[in-house]
Write a protein that holds these residues in place. Structure first.
Motif, PDB file in Angstrom:
ATOM      1  N   VAL A  57      -5.410   0.046   7.919  1.00 51.74           N
ATOM      2  CA  VAL A  57      -4.544  -1.622   7.820  1.00 51.74           C
ATOM      3  C   VAL A  57      -4.814  -2.250   6.501  1.00 51.74           C
ATOM      4  O   VAL A  57      -4.157  -2.928   6.919  1.00 51.74           O
ATOM      5  CB  VAL A  57      -6.224  -1.898   9.550  1.00 51.74           C
ATOM      6  N   ASN A  58      -5.740  -2.604   5.880  1.00 55.88           N
ATOM      7  CA  ASN A  58      -5.422  -2.942   4.455  1.00 55.88           C
ATOM      8  C   ASN A  58      -4.201  -2.538   4.213  1.00 55.88           C
ATOM      9  O   ASN A  58      -4.147  -2.768   2.988  1.00 55.88           O
ATOM     10  CB  ASN A  58      -7.410  -2.634   3.702  1.00 55.88           C
ATOM     11  N   SER A  59      -3.826  -1.058   3.578  1.00 58.52           N
ATOM     12  CA  SER A  59      -3.343  -1.314   2.641  1.00 58.52           C
ATOM     13  C   SER A  59      -1.871  -1.373   3.943  1.00 58.52           C
ATOM     14  O   SER A  59      -0.289  -1.388   3.234  1.00 58.52           O
ATOM     15  CB  SER A  59      -3.027   0.961   3.512  1.00 58.52           C
ATOM     16  N   LEU A  60      -2.041  -1.300   5.079  1.00 60.70           N
ATOM     17  CA  LEU A  60      -0.584  -2.018   5.465  1.00 60.70           C
ATOM     18  C   LEU A  60      -0.170  -3.775   5.939  1.00 60.70           C
ATOM     19  O   LEU A  60       0.723  -3.401   5.807  1.00 60.70           O
ATOM     20  CB  LEU A  60      -0.209  -2.106   7.541  1.00 60.70           C
ATOM     21  N   ASP A  61      -1.392  -3.970   5.684  1.00 62.36           N
ATOM     22  CA  ASP A  61      -0.800  -5.373   4.836  1.00 62.36           C
ATOM     23  C   ASP A  61      -0.492  -5.964   4.287  1.00 62.36           C
ATOM     24  O   ASP A  61       0.598  -7.015   4.732  1.00 62.36           O
ATOM     25  CB  ASP A  61      -2.853  -6.329   4.206  1.00 62.36           C
ATOM     26  N   PRO A  62      -0.523  -5.521   2.925  1.00 59.57           N
ATOM     27  CA  PRO A  62       1.340  -5.785   1.936  1.00 59.57           C
ATOM     28  C   PRO A  62       2.197  -5.270   2.662  1.00 59.57           C
ATOM     29  O   PRO A  62       3.412  -5.955   2.003  1.00 59.57           O
ATOM     30  CB  PRO A  62       0.175  -5.298   0.615  1.00 59.57           C
TER      31      PRO A  62
END
Length: 448
Positions: A57-62
């Motif tokens: 999820v964190n890598s998809l945020d940007p």
């Protein structure tokens, strides 16, 4: 305090499932050391899985931020977490109690009907409870006992029957019948599976892609995912521009390097998820036999969506890209039609698109995976337009529910609620009665 303790346990799937593993092992009269080991390994396995999902999820945020900036669009972003966080401010207490009653209804239906599925995805249970609370209160019911009982009846029935829709395909995907799907995209996944079966070709699986010997390293999912995602991230970074990425996302790190690192982080998160899945399956299925034998005979644990990712990693990536592309095209369609614009939520399209592709692939191969992911994407892209009017004041938020099992039941329930409290009461009780009757008429499970 007791209510807070219960909510905290249910909101922590790792602890909830770990305790159920302990219960199952105790019911089997296992040694104390085996009970402790099984409980801790199940608990740790879920933490590993959720930690890996968090990395994803964190890598998809940007990715989402670059996408939205590069296209310059504004609108409503489907995000279960965001909309529930807003709703819980006003509906927190009734949501918690609906969730508790819903769990009891789920267990009772699993015990006394042929739908032997115990829903164990805690955050999904909370979100369905919240959606139910919002619709019931918006329809005129208060925050009292009647709302809690009626909402719990609806939630428990829904979370019992939706895993049953997916189980014929779960048997094909997992090669067994010991675990079920406990996610809020189940209606879409089942539809994706049927579309794959009707229009696909099982002979050409997403996992049977021929790779030349010189490129055999691509068979390693970590390697192939990193390469594919790096290409996507770099292209998106180039579209977004160096200035935006380095000033708003990378904290000064070169934007191309940042994009490559995010791709690698995505692959790392996927690898962590796979490790968590292996640990959970190794512990929870044997432990659950104790619950199945003693409390709810022949019951199956319904677990979160990443549980199926190891079975078709190629379909995971294919489903994400197909779903996101269809969602983007749908967004442009909404701009052209002048409706509210639903911006594709990257996290929703990843998890739901991936699962829909796996289901489509199960009986329809590569073609089925593409069709299944596309159909599911159309549902989660356009249905938010129809749920907004039934959410009361929550419709003014910049976010809304994202998955099919919120959208389709929510739209139906909300529109029945518009007819009055009596119609809603009859509708929910009728839904439960219908499920019980379907169980009575149902034959032994057949393979898809």
């Amino acid at each position: 305090m007791i209510q807070n303790l219960f909510v905290s346990i249910v909101q922590t799937p790792a602890l909830l499932v770990g305790l159920l593993a302990v219960l199952g092992l105790i019911l089997q009269h296992k040694k104390t050391t085996q009970v402790i080991q099984g409980g801790i390994k199940t608990f740790a396995g879920f933490l590993i899985l959720t930690g890996g999902a968090g990395i994803l999820v964190n890598s998809l945020d940007p990715f989402a931020k670059m996408f939205q900036f590069s296209l310059g669009v504004q609108g409503v972003v489907p995000s279960n977490e965001a909309v529930v966080a807003i709703a819980l401010v006003d509906y927190g207490s009734v949501t918690a109690m609906i969730m508790f009653v819903g769990m009891l209804v789920n267990i009772a239906l699993a015990r006394f009907t042929k739908f032997k599925y115990i829903f164990l995805t805690g955050q999904a249970m909370l979100y369905v409870s919240c959606l139910t609370a919002v619709i019931l209160v918006s329809a005129g019911f208060g925050n009292g006992l009647f709302t809690i009982l009626l909402g719990g009846l609806f939630e428990g029935t829904l979370l019992t029957v939706t895993p049953a829709l997916c189980q014929p395909f779960m048997r094909v995907i997992t090669g067994g019948d010991t675990v079920a799907m406990g996610h809020t995209g189940n209606i879409g996944y089942a539809l994706a599976g049927w579309c794959g079966k009707w229009f696909g070709n099982k002979e050409h699986s997403t996992e049977d892609i021929n790779v030349p010997k010189s490129m055999s390293f691509l068979r390693d999912s970590t390697v192939s995912i990193t390469i594919v995602m790096a290409i996507v991230y770099v292209i998106l970074a180039l579209m977004t521009g160096q200035q935006f990425v380095e000033e708003n996302l990378s904290k000064g790190t070169n934007y191309i390097i940042y994009a490559i690192v995010q791709a690698g982080t995505f692959a790392a998160g996927f690898a962590v998820v796979l490790q968590g899945v292996r640990m959970i399956l190794a512990e929870i299925v044997p432990a659950f036999q104790g619950i199945a034998m003693k409390l709810v005979p022949n019951s199956k644990p319904a677990l979160d969506v990443p549980i199926i990712f190891p079975y078709a990693p190629n379909a995971v990536l294919l489903g994400f890209f197909v779903s996101f592309i269809v969602g983007t095209l749908s967004m442009f369609g909404m701009v052209a039609l002048g409706t509210v614009v639903i911006i594709p939520g990257v996290v929703g399209h990843f998890f739901c698109g991936a699962a829909a592709a796996i289901y489509g692939n199960a009986k329809g191969g590569r073609r089925g995976a593409i069709i299944g992911a596309a159909v599911n994407s159309l549902l989660i892209s356009w249905l938010p337009l129809f749920i907004l009017p039934v959410l009361g004041n929550l419709s003014l938020a910049s976010s809304t529910f994202a998955d099919t099992d919120y959208l389709i039941p929510g739209i139906i329930l909300g529109n029945i609620g518009a007819l009055g409290e009596t119609a809603l009461l009859v509708g929910i009780i009728g839904f439960t009665v219908l499920v019980c009757l379907a169980s009575k008429l149902m034959k032994e499970p057949e393979k898809a």
